[in-house]
Design a protein around this motif. Structure first.
Motif, PDB file in Angstrom:
ATOM      1  N   HIS A  15       0.838  -1.194   0.000  1.00 18.43           N
ATOM      2  CA  HIS A  15       0.000   0.000   0.000  1.00 18.43           C
ATOM      3  C   HIS A  15       0.876   1.248   0.000  1.00 18.43           C
ATOM      4  CE1 HIS A  15      -3.529  -2.415   0.529  1.00 18.43           C
ATOM      5  NE2 HIS A  15      -2.946  -3.055   1.532  1.00 18.43           N
ATOM      6  N   ASN A  16       0.332   2.336  -0.501  1.00 22.47           N
ATOM      7  CA  ASN A  16       1.073   3.579  -0.653  1.00 22.47           C
ATOM      8  C   ASN A  16       0.997   4.383   0.649  1.00 22.47           C
ATOM      9  OD1 ASN A  16       2.549   5.512  -1.858  1.00 22.47           O
ATOM     10  ND2 ASN A  16       0.961   6.214  -3.255  1.00 22.47           N
ATOM     11  N   LEU A  17       1.865   4.033   1.608  1.00 20.19           N
ATOM     12  CA  LEU A  17       1.868   4.683   2.918  1.00 20.19           C
ATOM     13  C   LEU A  17       3.119   5.536   3.072  1.00 20.19           C
ATOM     14  CD1 LEU A  17       0.763   1.711   5.184  1.00 20.19           C
ATOM     15  CD2 LEU A  17      -0.663   3.459   4.147  1.00 20.19           C
ATOM     16  N   PHE A  18       3.015   6.588   3.875  1.00 24.86           N
ATOM     17  CA  PHE A  18       4.137   7.479   4.170  1.00 24.86           C
ATOM     18  C   PHE A  18       4.134   7.729   5.672  1.00 24.86           C
ATOM     19  CE2 PHE A  18       5.694  11.936   4.553  1.00 24.86           C
ATOM     20  CZ  PHE A  18       7.004  11.687   4.182  1.00 24.86           C
ATOM     21  N   MET A  19       5.222   7.428   6.340  1.00 24.69           N
ATOM     22  CA  MET A  19       5.356   7.572   7.788  1.00 24.69           C
ATOM     23  C   MET A  19       4.281   6.787   8.536  1.00 24.69           C
ATOM     24  SD  MET A  19       6.465  11.538   8.187  1.00 24.69           S
ATOM     25  CE  MET A  19       6.822  11.374   9.927  1.00 24.69           C
ATOM     26  N   GLY A  20       3.846   5.677   7.994  1.00 26.83           N
ATOM     27  CA  GLY A  20       2.885   4.805   8.649  1.00 26.83           C
ATOM     28  C   GLY A  20       1.436   5.131   8.380  1.00 26.83           C
ATOM     29  N   GLY A  21       1.135   6.213   7.672  1.00 27.11           N
ATOM     30  CA  GLY A  21      -0.243   6.600   7.390  1.00 27.11           C
ATOM     31  C   GLY A  21      -0.456   6.785   5.900  1.00 27.11           C
ATOM     32  N   LEU A  25      -2.962  12.063   3.097  1.00 28.57           N
ATOM     33  CA  LEU A  25      -3.441  12.669   4.341  1.00 28.57           C
ATOM     34  C   LEU A  25      -2.293  13.135   5.227  1.00 28.57           C
ATOM     35  CD1 LEU A  25      -6.383  10.298   5.283  1.00 28.57           C
ATOM     36  CD2 LEU A  25      -6.501  12.561   4.271  1.00 28.57           C
ATOM     37  N   VAL A  26      -1.222  12.325   5.301  1.00 29.78           N
ATOM     38  CA  VAL A  26      -0.075  12.707   6.127  1.00 29.78           C
ATOM     39  C   VAL A  26       0.601  13.949   5.560  1.00 29.78           C
ATOM     40  CG1 VAL A  26       2.234  11.973   6.839  1.00 29.78           C
ATOM     41  CG2 VAL A  26       0.322  10.415   7.073  1.00 29.78           C
ATOM     42  N   MET A  27       0.797  13.975   4.254  1.00 25.63           N
ATOM     43  CA  MET A  27       1.480  15.122   3.648  1.00 25.63           C
ATOM     44  C   MET A  27       0.617  16.388   3.706  1.00 25.63           C
ATOM     45  SD  MET A  27       3.542  12.970   0.769  1.00 25.63           S
ATOM     46  CE  MET A  27       3.753  14.175  -0.425  1.00 25.63           C
ATOM     47  N   PHE A  28      -0.702  16.240   3.568  1.00 30.66           N
ATOM     48  CA  PHE A  28      -1.569  17.406   3.647  1.00 30.66           C
ATOM     49  C   PHE A  28      -1.631  17.953   5.073  1.00 30.66           C
ATOM     50  CE2 PHE A  28      -5.803  19.427   3.891  1.00 30.66           C
ATOM     51  CZ  PHE A  28      -5.579  20.435   2.959  1.00 30.66           C
ATOM     52  N   SER A  29      -1.668  17.069   6.069  1.00 29.80           N
ATOM     53  CA  SER A  29      -1.665  17.547   7.455  1.00 29.80           C
ATOM     54  C   SER A  29      -0.331  18.205   7.796  1.00 29.80           C
ATOM     55  CB  SER A  29      -1.961  16.407   8.423  1.00 29.80           C
ATOM     56  OG  SER A  29      -0.940  15.438   8.380  1.00 29.80           O
ATOM     57  N   GLY A  30       0.767  17.702   7.250  1.00 30.55           N
ATOM     58  CA  GLY A  30       2.062  18.356   7.441  1.00 30.55           C
ATOM     59  C   GLY A  30       2.098  19.728   6.795  1.00 30.55           C
ATOM     60  N   LEU A  31       1.482  19.844   5.625  1.00 31.09           N
ATOM     61  CA  LEU A  31       1.413  21.142   4.948  1.00 31.09           C
ATOM     62  C   LEU A  31       0.595  22.141   5.754  1.00 31.09           C
ATOM     63  CD1 LEU A  31       1.972  22.802   2.318  1.00 31.09           C
ATOM     64  CD2 LEU A  31      -0.250  21.953   1.539  1.00 31.09           C
ATOM     65  N   LEU A  32      -0.524  21.691   6.313  1.00 33.94           N
ATOM     66  CA  LEU A  32      -1.344  22.585   7.139  1.00 33.94           C
ATOM     67  C   LEU A  32      -0.604  23.023   8.399  1.00 33.94           C
ATOM     68  CD1 LEU A  32      -4.913  21.017   6.941  1.00 33.94           C
ATOM     69  CD2 LEU A  32      -4.077  23.091   5.852  1.00 33.94           C
ATOM     70  N   ALA A  33       0.086  22.097   9.046  1.00 33.35           N
ATOM     71  CA  ALA A  33       0.847  22.451  10.248  1.00 33.35           C
ATOM     72  C   ALA A  33       1.978  23.415   9.909  1.00 33.35           C
ATOM     73  CB  ALA A  33       1.399  21.186  10.902  1.00 33.35           C
ATOM     74  N   PHE A  34       2.655  23.177   8.805  1.00 36.74           N
ATOM     75  CA  PHE A  34       3.733  24.057   8.354  1.00 36.74           C
ATOM     76  C   PHE A  34       3.202  25.462   8.058  1.00 36.74           C
ATOM     77  CE2 PHE A  34       6.254  25.851   4.861  1.00 36.74           C
ATOM     78  CZ  PHE A  34       7.526  25.833   5.433  1.00 36.74           C
ATOM     79  N   ALA A  35       2.054  25.540   7.378  1.00 34.90           N
ATOM     80  CA  ALA A  35       1.471  26.836   7.063  1.00 34.90           C
ATOM     81  C   ALA A  35       1.043  27.582   8.328  1.00 34.90           C
ATOM     82  CB  ALA A  35       0.275  26.650   6.141  1.00 34.90           C
ATOM     83  N   LEU A  36       0.512  26.861   9.305  1.00 34.41           N
ATOM     84  CA  LEU A  36       0.114  27.498  10.559  1.00 34.41           C
ATOM     85  C   LEU A  36       1.321  28.039  11.318  1.00 34.41           C
ATOM     86  CD1 LEU A  36      -2.036  28.101  12.749  1.00 34.41           C
ATOM     87  CD2 LEU A  36      -1.561  25.838  13.653  1.00 34.41           C
ATOM     88  N   ILE A  37       2.376  27.261  11.367  1.00 36.63           N
ATOM     89  CA  ILE A  37       3.563  27.678  12.119  1.00 36.63           C
ATOM     90  C   ILE A  37       4.229  28.894  11.477  1.00 36.63           C
ATOM     91  CG2 ILE A  37       5.899  26.976  12.764  1.00 36.63           C
ATOM     92  CD1 ILE A  37       4.780  24.144  13.157  1.00 36.63           C
ATOM     93  N   PHE A  38       4.419  28.862  10.179  1.00 36.89           N
ATOM     94  CA  PHE A  38       5.180  29.930   9.541  1.00 36.89           C
ATOM     95  C   PHE A  38       4.348  31.131   9.129  1.00 36.89           C
ATOM     96  CE2 PHE A  38       8.129  26.418   9.221  1.00 36.89           C
ATOM     97  CZ  PHE A  38       9.280  27.040   9.672  1.00 36.89           C
ATOM     98  N   SER A  39       3.038  31.030   9.153  1.00 39.11           N
ATOM     99  CA  SER A  39       2.247  32.226   8.877  1.00 39.11           C
ATOM    100  C   SER A  39       2.046  33.051  10.151  1.00 39.11           C
ATOM    101  CB  SER A  39       0.890  31.847   8.288  1.00 39.11           C
ATOM    102  OG  SER A  39       0.132  31.135   9.246  1.00 39.11           O
ATOM    103  N   ALA A  40       1.907  32.386  11.300  1.00 41.48           N
ATOM    104  CA  ALA A  40       1.698  33.127  12.548  1.00 41.48           C
ATOM    105  C   ALA A  40       3.020  33.553  13.188  1.00 41.48           C
ATOM    106  CB  ALA A  40       0.896  32.281  13.528  1.00 41.48           C
ATOM    107  N   GLN A  41       4.026  32.721  13.118  1.00 37.30           N
ATOM    108  CA  GLN A  41       5.352  32.984  13.676  1.00 37.30           C
ATOM    109  C   GLN A  41       5.296  33.382  15.151  1.00 37.30           C
ATOM    110  OE1 GLN A  41       7.448  35.747  11.206  1.00 37.30           O
ATOM    111  NE2 GLN A  41       7.605  34.304   9.510  1.00 37.30           N
ATOM    112  N   GLU A  42       4.585  32.596  15.914  1.00 30.64           N
ATOM    113  CA  GLU A  42       4.507  32.764  17.361  1.00 30.64           C
ATOM    114  C   GLU A  42       4.785  31.429  18.018  1.00 30.64           C
ATOM    115  OE1 GLU A  42       0.995  34.328  18.983  1.00 30.64           O
ATOM    116  OE2 GLU A  42       1.027  36.160  17.798  1.00 30.64           O
TER     117      GLU A  42
END
Length: 100
Positions: A15-21, A25-42
């Motif tokens: 199956h096409n899994l990345f980091m166990g998931g 979905l894993v890459m999109f959740s990483g993108l959302l977390a990255f965008a939250l961290i670097f857009s707010a910068q707090e």
């Protein structure tokens, strides 16, 4: 004459899994977390982004552990929802006179 059996190797049928998931979905959740961290910068946004990332990764791993193709099954279910027959079970007896 006996039938010839051909073994299906596990390495070619994974199956096409990345980091166990699930990969998308894993890459999109990483993108959302990255965008939250670097857009707010707090510091609070960084903590929230990391919590979001690890929580989503945990959920994706649990989902892939129960069924690696769960996302595809859910999307197919959503697509075919309009075509479901209006019966409660395939073993229902259809009568010509209606309900009695």
């Amino acid at each position: 004459m006996a039938l010839r059996s051909i073994p299906i190797r596990r390495s070619g049928n994974r199956h096409n899994l990345f980091m166990g998931g699930d990969r998308e979905l894993v890459m999109f959740s990483g993108l959302l977390a990255f965008a939250l961290i670097f857009s707010a910068q707090e510091l609070r946004a960084s903590a929230a982004g990391l919590a979001l990332w690890f929580g989503a990764l945990f959920a994706c791993r649990l989902m892939a552990k129960s069924d690696p193709q769960l996302r595809q099954v859910y999307l197919r279910h959503r697509r075919y929802k309009a075509y479901y027959a209006p019966r409660s079970t395939p073993f229902r007896v259809n009568r010509a006179g209606g309900l009695r």
